[in-house]
Design a protein around this motif. Structure first.
Motif, PDB file in Angstrom:
ATOM      1  N   VAL A 136       0.810  -1.296  -0.020  1.00 31.88           N
ATOM      2  CA  VAL A 136       0.014  -0.058   0.151  1.00 31.88           C
ATOM      3  C   VAL A 136       0.974   1.357   0.053  1.00 31.88           C
ATOM      4  O   VAL A 136       1.671   1.128   0.813  1.00 31.88           O
ATOM      5  N   ALA A 137       0.625   2.353  -0.756  1.00 33.86           N
ATOM      6  CA  ALA A 137       1.221   3.400  -0.786  1.00 33.86           C
ATOM      7  C   ALA A 137       0.196   4.895  -0.861  1.00 33.86           C
ATOM      8  O   ALA A 137      -0.852   4.539  -1.595  1.00 33.86           O
ATOM      9  N   VAL A 138       0.332   5.833  -0.475  1.00 31.05           N
ATOM     10  CA  VAL A 138      -0.409   6.754  -0.315  1.00 31.05           C
ATOM     11  C   VAL A 138       0.328   8.192  -0.612  1.00 31.05           C
ATOM     12  O   VAL A 138       1.501   7.989  -0.113  1.00 31.05           O
ATOM     13  N   ARG A 139      -0.236   9.096  -1.343  1.00 28.59           N
ATOM     14  CA  ARG A 139       0.344  10.178  -1.520  1.00 28.59           C
ATOM     15  C   ARG A 139      -0.773  11.436  -1.305  1.00 28.59           C
ATOM     16  O   ARG A 139      -1.944  11.149  -1.705  1.00 28.59           O
ATOM     17  N   THR A 140      -0.318  12.610  -1.054  1.00 26.18           N
ATOM     18  CA  THR A 140      -1.038  13.863  -1.299  1.00 26.18           C
ATOM     19  C   THR A 140      -0.975  14.402  -2.746  1.00 26.18           C
ATOM     20  O   THR A 140       0.074  14.842  -2.958  1.00 26.18           O
ATOM     21  N   VAL A 141      -2.044  14.521  -3.218  1.00 21.69           N
ATOM     22  CA  VAL A 141      -2.178  15.062  -4.592  1.00 21.69           C
ATOM     23  C   VAL A 141      -2.134  16.689  -4.451  1.00 21.69           C
ATOM     24  O   VAL A 141      -1.499  17.289  -5.081  1.00 21.69           O
ATOM     25  N   ARG A 142      -3.345  17.331  -3.814  1.00 19.66           N
ATOM     26  CA  ARG A 142      -3.276  18.638  -3.572  1.00 19.66           C
ATOM     27  C   ARG A 142      -3.854  19.020  -1.910  1.00 19.66           C
ATOM     28  O   ARG A 142      -4.632  18.229  -1.486  1.00 19.66           O
ATOM     29  N   SER A 143      -3.167  19.967  -1.318  1.00 18.50           N
ATOM     30  CA  SER A 143      -3.479  20.163  -0.182  1.00 18.50           C
ATOM     31  C   SER A 143      -3.940  21.719   0.037  1.00 18.50           C
ATOM     32  O   SER A 143      -3.109  22.371  -0.687  1.00 18.50           O
ATOM     33  N   GLY A 144      -5.161  22.050   0.638  1.00 17.54           N
ATOM     34  CA  GLY A 144      -5.359  23.427   0.828  1.00 17.54           C
ATOM     35  C   GLY A 144      -5.865  23.818   2.304  1.00 17.54           C
ATOM     36  O   GLY A 144      -5.795  22.817   2.822  1.00 17.54           O
ATOM     37  N   GLU A 147      -8.340  18.928   1.045  1.00 18.22           N
ATOM     38  CA  GLU A 147      -7.183  18.201   0.353  1.00 18.22           C
ATOM     39  C   GLU A 147      -7.429  16.906  -0.242  1.00 18.22           C
ATOM     40  O   GLU A 147      -8.397  16.044   0.169  1.00 18.22           O
ATOM     41  N   LEU A 148      -6.810  16.402  -1.425  1.00 12.38           N
ATOM     42  CA  LEU A 148      -7.193  15.431  -2.088  1.00 12.38           C
ATOM     43  C   LEU A 148      -6.012  14.379  -2.111  1.00 12.38           C
ATOM     44  O   LEU A 148      -4.741  14.593  -2.185  1.00 12.38           O
ATOM     45  N   LEU A 149      -6.260  13.121  -1.705  1.00 14.81           N
ATOM     46  CA  LEU A 149      -5.368  12.200  -1.389  1.00 14.81           C
ATOM     47  C   LEU A 149      -5.395  11.201  -2.543  1.00 14.81           C
ATOM     48  O   LEU A 149      -6.504  10.899  -3.022  1.00 14.81           O
ATOM     49  N   GLU A 150      -4.530  10.369  -2.826  1.00 14.33           N
ATOM     50  CA  GLU A 150      -4.276   9.219  -3.807  1.00 14.33           C
ATOM     51  C   GLU A 150      -3.632   8.028  -3.058  1.00 14.33           C
ATOM     52  O   GLU A 150      -2.794   8.159  -2.402  1.00 14.33           O
ATOM     53  N   GLY A 151      -4.206   6.647  -3.273  1.00  9.08           N
ATOM     54  CA  GLY A 151      -3.748   5.631  -2.661  1.00  9.08           C
ATOM     55  C   GLY A 151      -3.465   4.649  -3.895  1.00  9.08           C
ATOM     56  O   GLY A 151      -4.156   4.641  -4.875  1.00  9.08           O
ATOM     57  N   GLU A 152      -2.649   3.716  -3.685  1.00 13.00           N
ATOM     58  CA  GLU A 152      -2.537   2.598  -4.622  1.00 13.00           C
ATOM     59  C   GLU A 152      -2.185   1.249  -3.956  1.00 13.00           C
ATOM     60  O   GLU A 152      -1.208   1.210  -3.025  1.00 13.00           O
ATOM     61  N   LEU A 153      -2.974   0.246  -4.278  1.00 11.44           N
ATOM     62  CA  LEU A 153      -2.538  -1.096  -3.770  1.00 11.44           C
ATOM     63  C   LEU A 153      -2.084  -2.036  -4.743  1.00 11.44           C
ATOM     64  O   LEU A 153      -2.680  -2.047  -6.020  1.00 11.44           O
ATOM     65  N   SER A 154      -0.913  -2.536  -4.690  1.00  7.80           N
ATOM     66  CA  SER A 154      -0.260  -3.450  -5.531  1.00  7.80           C
ATOM     67  C   SER A 154      -0.008  -4.809  -5.207  1.00  7.80           C
ATOM     68  O   SER A 154       0.149  -4.993  -3.911  1.00  7.80           O
ATOM     69  N   ALA A 155       0.189  -5.749  -6.198  1.00  8.80           N
ATOM     70  CA  ALA A 155       0.343  -7.063  -5.655  1.00  8.80           C
ATOM     71  C   ALA A 155       1.195  -7.852  -6.856  1.00  8.80           C
ATOM     72  O   ALA A 155       1.115  -7.498  -8.069  1.00  8.80           O
ATOM     73  N   GLN A 156       2.226  -8.411  -6.458  1.00  9.31           N
ATOM     74  CA  GLN A 156       3.139  -9.302  -7.460  1.00  9.31           C
ATOM     75  C   GLN A 156       3.732  -7.979  -8.514  1.00  9.31           C
ATOM     76  O   GLN A 156       3.772  -8.476  -9.801  1.00  9.31           O
ATOM     77  N   ALA A 191      -9.489  10.203  -2.536  1.00  6.26           N
ATOM     78  CA  ALA A 191     -10.317  10.558  -1.255  1.00  6.26           C
ATOM     79  C   ALA A 191     -10.087  12.028  -1.042  1.00  6.26           C
ATOM     80  O   ALA A 191      -9.076  12.789  -1.096  1.00  6.26           O
ATOM     81  N   TRP A 192     -11.210  12.506  -0.579  1.00  9.16           N
ATOM     82  CA  TRP A 192     -11.383  14.075  -0.165  1.00  9.16           C
ATOM     83  C   TRP A 192     -11.358  14.145   1.260  1.00  9.16           C
ATOM     84  O   TRP A 192     -12.232  13.459   1.762  1.00  9.16           O
ATOM     85  N   ARG A 193     -10.398  14.618   2.006  1.00  7.15           N
ATOM     86  CA  ARG A 193     -10.262  14.999   3.213  1.00  7.15           C
ATOM     87  C   ARG A 193     -10.698  16.450   3.400  1.00  7.15           C
ATOM     88  O   ARG A 193      -9.909  17.413   2.797  1.00  7.15           O
ATOM     89  N   ILE A 194     -11.586  16.731   4.256  1.00  7.77           N
ATOM     90  CA  ILE A 194     -12.083  18.064   4.141  1.00  7.77           C
ATOM     91  C   ILE A 194     -12.574  18.487   5.729  1.00  7.77           C
ATOM     92  O   ILE A 194     -12.329  17.750   6.312  1.00  7.77           O
ATOM     93  N   ALA A 195     -12.315  19.848   5.851  1.00  6.49           N
ATOM     94  CA  ALA A 195     -12.731  20.609   7.357  1.00  6.49           C
ATOM     95  C   ALA A 195     -14.087  19.923   7.809  1.00  6.49           C
ATOM     96  O   ALA A 195     -14.952  20.080   6.971  1.00  6.49           O
TER      97      ALA A 195
END
Length: 270
Positions: free
Chosen positions: A81-89, A93-102, A111-115
């Motif tokens: 699993v890896a996660v990064r911030t795409v945009r933060s205000g 803020e907009l977050l992005e994640g990726e799940l990988s296998a093999q 995801a939107w994380r908001i106040a």
């Protein structure tokens, strides 16, 4: 806290074991109904949700919406699993994640994380309360399905006359029997994501035995934090010739309406 008492048909006492460094061991409890080798999308969705919540958390902010994209099946095995911030205000803020296998991506998340809204924000348009939680029920059948993974790791209580093999809009109360990650308490978001991908299964209206019916995504939007272990899914499916399917549902908890779930359905000849 999740009820950690696994049922007699459960394959494991948890969905994942944390191996460190963003790596997780998937247990047989993650296996979906179509193959013991492929995960149901609920547990990996929740695993991404867990990572999104833990990524640079901000006091006074909450994750209000998560969309999961499902480009290929998630194998039962080790995942990364890896996660990064795409945009933060200042307020969102907009977050992005990726799940990988093999070594290849098998699930994406945005995801939107908001106040959080002010305390005097009015509660608008309350829906009719969900039906009362039915009493305990035996494990529901699903013709031709693998039941010893995710299906058994969850507790299902359908409205009278309902079940996985009953066509039509559906209503079911659902909760986890096992925690998402060994040794950890689940969060409201991860519990909701573990359930959300089951929306179209509760609302089976297209004959998935005669046609190929599969969801390509799941979007969960929560207007407040869910409470308790139990969720009530009230779901229905729309479909059109030369179009596609659309499963949508209302998500309730013991306190009432807390969110919505939407899933795009690929419908094709087998």
């Amino acid at each position: 806290m999740t009820n950690n008492s696994a049922g007699p048909d459960s394959a494991s006492d948890f969905f994942y074991r944390d191996l460190g460094g963003g790596r997780y061991e998937s247990t047989a409890a993650t296996a979906g109904p179509w193959s013991p080798k492929a995960q149901h999308a609920g547990p990996p969705s929740a695993l991404l949700g867990r990572a999104l919540e833990r990524h640079e958390p901000r006091p006074g902010f909450r994750i209000a919406r998560v969309t999961l994209e499902l480009p290929r099946p998630v194998p039962v095995g080790d995942v990364q699993v890896a996660v990064r911030t795409v945009r933060s205000g200042g307020r969102a803020e907009l977050l992005e994640g990726e799940l990988s296998a093999q070594g290849r991506p098998v699930m994406y998340a945005r995801a939107w994380r908001i106040a959080a809204a002010p305390g005097d924000t009015p509660a608008l348009r309350p829906l009719a309360p969900p039906p009362e939680l039915p009493g305990p029920q035996p494990l529901h059948t699903m013709a031709g399905a693998h039941l010893d993974g995710y299906v058994s790791a969850m507790e299902w209580r359908f409205e009278p006359g309902g079940g996985f093999d009953t066509l039509g809009p559906g209503t079911a109360w659902v909760r986890q029997r096992v925690p998402l990650v060994a040794g950890e308490d689940d969060t409201p978001l991860t519990r909701a994501l573990t359930v959300a991908d089951s929306t179209w299964a509760v609302a089976f209206e297209l004959d998935h035995h005669r046609r190929l019916v599969i969801n390509t995504d799941v979007t969960l939007a929560l207007h407040r934090e869910p409470v308790g272990e139990w969720f009530c899914l009230r779901a229905a499916t729309a479909a059109s010739p030369d179009g596609s399917g659309l499963a949508s549902g209302t998500l309730d908890d013991a306190a009432g309406d807390c969110g919505r779930v939407v899933q795009t359905l690929l419908v094709a000849e087998r």
